[in-house]
Motif scaffolding. Structure first.
Motif, short mmCIF file in Angstrom:
data_model
loop_
_atom_site.label_atom_id
_atom_site.label_comp_id
_atom_site.label_asym_id
_atom_site.label_seq_id
_atom_site.Cartn_x
_atom_site.Cartn_y
_atom_site.Cartn_z
N ARG A 53 33.48 -68.40 91.82
CA ARG A 53 34.42 -68.83 92.87
C ARG A 53 35.36 -67.67 93.15
NH1 ARG A 53 37.51 -74.19 92.82
NH2 ARG A 53 37.92 -73.24 94.83
N ASP A 54 35.73 -67.51 94.41
CA ASP A 54 36.54 -66.34 94.75
C ASP A 54 37.87 -66.29 93.98
OD1 ASP A 54 37.84 -68.36 96.17
OD2 ASP A 54 38.26 -67.08 97.89
N ASP A 55 38.46 -67.47 93.73
CA ASP A 55 39.76 -67.50 93.05
C ASP A 55 39.70 -66.93 91.63
OD1 ASP A 55 41.06 -69.98 94.89
OD2 ASP A 55 38.90 -69.99 94.59
ZN ZN Z 1 38.56 -70.30 96.47
#
Ligand code: ZN
Ligand code: PRT
Length: 287
Positions: A53-55
């Protein structure tokens, strides 16, 4: 041969993934596209991809679980992890903006005084509020930020904007652009020399791809007495290649130009009597 590999974290699925994969393809790095589980090893470059996930990407890179990552600069700044931005990648461009209901008056940050502002970017928002010395509350929510004012959850929002159509369809107007973002390549600060060398090889490819994107190879035929005028119009990388054509008094010119320059000069080239203009994309271009 050394067995060192570098680990690149990319978004598993979302707005960054397609362009991230495209960039890797354009760098001529081959890997299996069918097995996008958690990780994939490339076939012809010492790199492994981790799909996340990008986070989570800034943290994985900061911890060294991944050596490098591709993520939005907005997420890098928000997460405040110790990572280095090594390259701006020019895709997934967007901005983090403040928006208020469209009938609300807004004359500057002081109008946010006492407001509740819904956002998934509390760190960047609070920095902005502190800079402008405005006491306002960041109401942290993780999604659908744009509906917060209409359901009475907040007075304003601070969210990512790209085309602006989400704001428009939710009766909001953009009043401040706080931060401009694009995808960036980040790296863990303590890379070993071997990994650093692999990263430099990757950056060489990425830069060659990026440079090429704005340029075109153009070929055209020009009357000999106009060749000097044509050259003056086309600020190529170096002077163009000029070769005589089989028919007398005509030459072929080959050069590399910025695509914007090409479109700005096309009419003038035609006025000079230039014919048979061909425009060819360039795959890689080295400085
Ligand atoms: Zn995200
Ligand atoms: O599942 P995962 O956590 O990995 O992904 P995500 O859902 O958190 O992120 P994702 O895939 O939506 O976005 C990844 C990155 O893309 C962001 O961090 C930004 O750097 C970048 N990006 C570019 C955008 C947008 N454009 C964008 N338009 N991220 C989000 N949006 C959303 C925005 O939040 C709003 O809801 O799109 C809406 C606004 O778009 P417009 O075009 O209507 O203005």
């Amino acid at each position: 041969m050394s067995s060192t590999i570098i680990r690149l974290a990319i978004q598993k699925s979302g707005r960054l993934s397609e362009k991230s994969h495209e960039l890797i393809d354009e760098c001529d790095i081959h890997y299996s596209k069918s097995s996008r589980g958690l990780r994939t090893l490339a076939a012809n470059f010492p790199i492994e991809f981790l799909y996340l996930r990008d986070d989570d990407i800034p943290e994985y890179v900061a911890d060294g679980v991944a050596d490098i990552g591709i993520v939005g600069e907005n997420v890098v700044v928000e997460k405040q992890k110790p990572v280095e931005i090594r390259e701006r990648l020019g895709f997934s461009k967007c901005r983090l903006s403040l928006a208020v209901p469209k009938d609300r008056n807004y004359n500057g940050p002081q109008d946010l005084h006492g407001m509740s502002i819904a956002t998934s970017y509390p760190v960047i928002l609070r920095q902005f509020l502190a800079q402008h010395n405005v006491p306002a509350k960041a109401h942290v929510i993780s999604g659908s930020v744009e509906i917060a004012p209409s359901i009475g959850l907040a007075d304003a929002i601070c969210d990512i904007v790209s085309t602006g159509s989400t704001l428009l369809s939710n009766g909001l107007k953009e009043v401040e652009q706080i931060f401009k973002s694009e995808a960036v390549l980040i790296a863990t600060p303590g890379l070993t020399n071997e990994k650093r060398a692999i990263l430099e090889k990757l950056l060489l490819r990425i830069r060659a791809v990026q440079r090429a994107q704005n340029y075109r190879y153009i070929m055209m035929n020009s009357p000999n007495d106009r060749v000097d005028d044509v050259i003056a119009l086309l600020p190529g990388l170096k002077s163009p290649t000029v070769v005589p054509l089989a028919i007398s008094n005509w030459s072929a010119l080959h050069t590399v130009v910025n695509e914007d320059v090409f479109w700005e000069t096309i009419e003038k080239l035609k006025e000079l009597g230039v014919e048979g203009i061909l425009v060819i994309p360039i795959e890689k271009m080295f400085a």
